[in-house]
Design a protein around this motif. Structure first.
Motif, mmCIF file in Angstrom:
data_model
loop_
_atom_site.group_PDB
_atom_site.id
_atom_site.type_symbol
_atom_site.label_atom_id
_atom_site.label_comp_id
_atom_site.label_asym_id
_atom_site.label_seq_id
_atom_site.Cartn_x
_atom_site.Cartn_y
_atom_site.Cartn_z
ATOM 1 N N UNK A 165 0.674 -0.981 0.160
ATOM 2 C CA UNK A 165 0.261 0.055 -0.035
ATOM 3 C C UNK A 165 1.125 1.107 -0.014
ATOM 4 N N UNK A 166 1.028 2.204 -1.660
ATOM 5 C CA UNK A 166 1.647 3.276 -1.233
ATOM 6 C C UNK A 166 3.076 3.021 -1.401
ATOM 7 N N UNK A 167 3.255 1.751 -2.040
ATOM 8 C CA UNK A 167 4.963 1.400 -1.841
ATOM 9 C C UNK A 167 5.252 0.550 -0.259
ATOM 10 N N UNK A 168 4.300 0.704 0.127
ATOM 11 C CA UNK A 168 5.125 -0.294 1.493
ATOM 12 C C UNK A 168 4.210 -1.414 1.816
ATOM 13 N N UNK A 169 4.768 -2.808 1.998
ATOM 14 C CA UNK A 169 4.956 -3.685 1.948
ATOM 15 C C UNK A 169 3.367 -3.789 3.512
ATOM 16 N N UNK A 170 2.881 -4.513 3.299
ATOM 17 C CA UNK A 170 1.333 -4.853 4.257
ATOM 18 C C UNK A 170 2.190 -6.297 5.008
ATOM 19 N N UNK A 171 1.604 -6.069 6.441
ATOM 20 C CA UNK A 171 2.647 -7.642 7.063
ATOM 21 C C UNK A 171 1.282 -8.308 7.086
ATOM 22 N N UNK A 172 1.544 -9.876 6.582
ATOM 23 C CA UNK A 172 0.704 -11.143 6.867
ATOM 24 C C UNK A 172 1.023 -11.553 8.601
ATOM 25 N N UNK A 173 -0.136 -11.260 9.509
ATOM 26 C CA UNK A 173 -0.899 -12.182 10.036
ATOM 27 C C UNK A 173 -1.358 -13.272 10.480
ATOM 28 N N UNK A 174 -1.121 -13.902 11.849
ATOM 29 C CA UNK A 174 -1.454 -15.049 12.012
ATOM 30 C C UNK A 174 -3.174 -14.772 12.844
ATOM 31 N N UNK A 175 -2.999 -13.208 13.462
ATOM 32 C CA UNK A 175 -3.858 -12.869 13.986
ATOM 33 C C UNK A 175 -3.940 -11.015 13.885
ATOM 34 N N UNK A 176 -4.751 -11.109 14.850
ATOM 35 C CA UNK A 176 -5.098 -9.331 14.211
ATOM 36 C C UNK A 176 -6.231 -8.943 15.897
ATOM 37 N N UNK A 177 -6.123 -7.476 15.570
ATOM 38 C CA UNK A 177 -6.982 -6.773 16.583
ATOM 39 C C UNK A 177 -7.106 -5.583 15.663
ATOM 40 N N UNK A 178 -9.018 -6.102 15.924
ATOM 41 C CA UNK A 178 -9.659 -4.739 15.209
ATOM 42 C C UNK A 178 -10.313 -4.583 15.936
ATOM 43 N N UNK A 179 -10.591 -3.237 16.511
ATOM 44 C CA UNK A 179 -11.869 -2.855 17.242
ATOM 45 C C UNK A 179 -11.134 -3.068 18.787
ATOM 46 N N UNK A 180 -10.743 -3.691 19.437
ATOM 47 C CA UNK A 180 -10.521 -4.139 20.027
ATOM 48 C C UNK A 180 -11.219 -5.828 20.087
ATOM 49 N N UNK A 181 -11.646 -6.026 18.985
ATOM 50 C CA UNK A 181 -11.493 -8.037 19.070
ATOM 51 C C UNK A 181 -10.598 -8.872 18.491
ATOM 52 N N UNK A 182 -10.268 -9.547 18.602
ATOM 53 C CA UNK A 182 -8.858 -10.702 18.024
ATOM 54 C C UNK A 182 -8.969 -11.312 17.519
ATOM 55 N N UNK A 183 -8.890 -11.040 16.436
ATOM 56 C CA UNK A 183 -9.018 -12.769 15.401
ATOM 57 C C UNK A 183 -8.132 -13.116 14.910
ATOM 58 N N UNK A 184 -8.312 -13.930 14.675
ATOM 59 C CA UNK A 184 -6.631 -15.408 14.592
ATOM 60 C C UNK A 184 -7.756 -16.183 13.020
ATOM 61 N N UNK A 185 -6.794 -16.400 12.793
ATOM 62 C CA UNK A 185 -7.079 -17.005 11.042
ATOM 63 C C UNK A 185 -7.904 -17.689 10.789
ATOM 64 N N UNK A 186 -8.104 -18.715 12.196
ATOM 65 C CA UNK A 186 -9.132 -19.924 11.815
ATOM 66 C C UNK A 186 -10.451 -19.382 12.431
ATOM 67 N N UNK A 187 -10.623 -18.264 12.745
ATOM 68 C CA UNK A 187 -12.054 -17.652 13.029
ATOM 69 C C UNK A 187 -12.178 -18.793 14.273
ATOM 70 N N UNK A 188 -11.198 -19.330 15.079
ATOM 71 C CA UNK A 188 -11.916 -19.585 16.461
ATOM 72 C C UNK A 188 -12.265 -19.275 17.632
ATOM 73 N N UNK A 189 -12.119 -17.878 17.878
ATOM 74 C CA UNK A 189 -11.930 -16.862 18.635
ATOM 75 C C UNK A 189 -11.182 -17.415 19.635
ATOM 76 N N UNK A 190 -9.956 -18.282 19.570
ATOM 77 C CA UNK A 190 -9.608 -18.770 20.824
ATOM 78 C C UNK A 190 -8.723 -17.160 21.486
ATOM 79 N N UNK A 191 -8.031 -16.679 20.640
ATOM 80 C CA UNK A 191 -7.056 -14.690 21.481
ATOM 81 C C UNK A 191 -8.626 -14.290 22.500
ATOM 82 N N UNK A 192 -9.526 -14.118 21.224
ATOM 83 C CA UNK A 192 -10.504 -12.679 21.694
ATOM 84 C C UNK A 192 -10.333 -13.448 23.167
#
Length: 220
Positions: free
Chosen positions: A40-67
């Motif tokens: 995005x705009x010439x900068x690499x976007x990091x791939x992650x296995x878990x992200x935090x969005x608006x206070x919700x921790x989302x993992x790639x399996x969508x099992x919501x274990x981190x949350x």
């Protein structure tokens, strides 16, 4: 995805919005490996296995274990700090209100969005946190059943409370003045092995209405 990212700067400039690329991350909700490096705009976007969005921790399996881990830790920390209050001689209704405001609010943060994805084990972990708080509040011995404490304090289980929150959320969205929110997160047919949908919380609660706390009926 990269084509959409290339179109995004024009829209951002039009609406005078800025993006911190360093805090932007990508997540792939499947077992497949990322196919390419997004930019995005010439900068690499990091791939992650878990992200935090608006206070919700989302993992790639969508099992919501981190949350679930996050809210359980938050609730346990709040219970620890409030321990002198929960075991004090304050009226029961006061201690329950403290629990609802400072512990349960952390335990069920944004729960209508992620609770349906939780396994039975994860749901039990959430309920255990409430059980521990209620037992402290009423000073119950080890022989008193948790369902008896819930009944006597007029406190719904965590699942009943989340279903109530989901019911209010979708009712406001479907019947409110904002047309673009009508039918949000619709309930589509899915295969048995598919991921649960948020509105399925309403289906599960159709047979039994949740018990909503009424502090006026709680005896000290």
């Amino acid at each position: 995805m990269q084509r959409l990212l290339d179109l995004l700067p024009e829209w951002l400039e039009k609406w005078k919005m800025a993006v911190n690329v360093g805090k932007t991350a990508a997540i792939l909700t499947s077992r497949r490996r990322p196919l390419r490096q997004l930019q995005f705009r010439g900068q690499d976007i990091e791939w992650k296995t878990s992200v935090c969005y608006l206070g919700c921790h989302i993992d790639r399996s969508l099992r919501m274990i981190p949350m679930v881990n996050h809210v359980v830790n938050q609730a346990a920390a709040a219970r620890s700090m409030l321990y002198p209050v929960l075991v004090s001689h304050l009226p029961t209704r006061t201690k329950l209100r403290v629990y609802w405001a400072y512990v349960r609010s952390r335990l069920t943060y944004a729960a209508p969005a992620w609770y349906a994805l939780c396994s039975a084990t994860q749901r039990r972990r959430l309920q255990v946190q409430q059980n521990r708080c209620l037992r402290l509040i009423v000073g119950a011995s080890r022989y008193v059943r948790n369902d008896v404490i819930h009944r006597d304090t007029l406190t719904p289980t965590v699942e009943e409370f989340v279903r109530h929150l989901a019911s209010r959320l979708f009712a406001r969205a479907d019947n409110g003045p904002h047309v673009h929110l009508h039918g949000i997160a619709p309930l589509h047919a899915r295969p048995p092995e598919g991921r649960p949908l948020a509105r399925e919380l309403l289906q599960q609660s159709s047979s039994s209405q949740p018990v909503i706390p009424d502090t006026g009926g709680i005896s000290d």
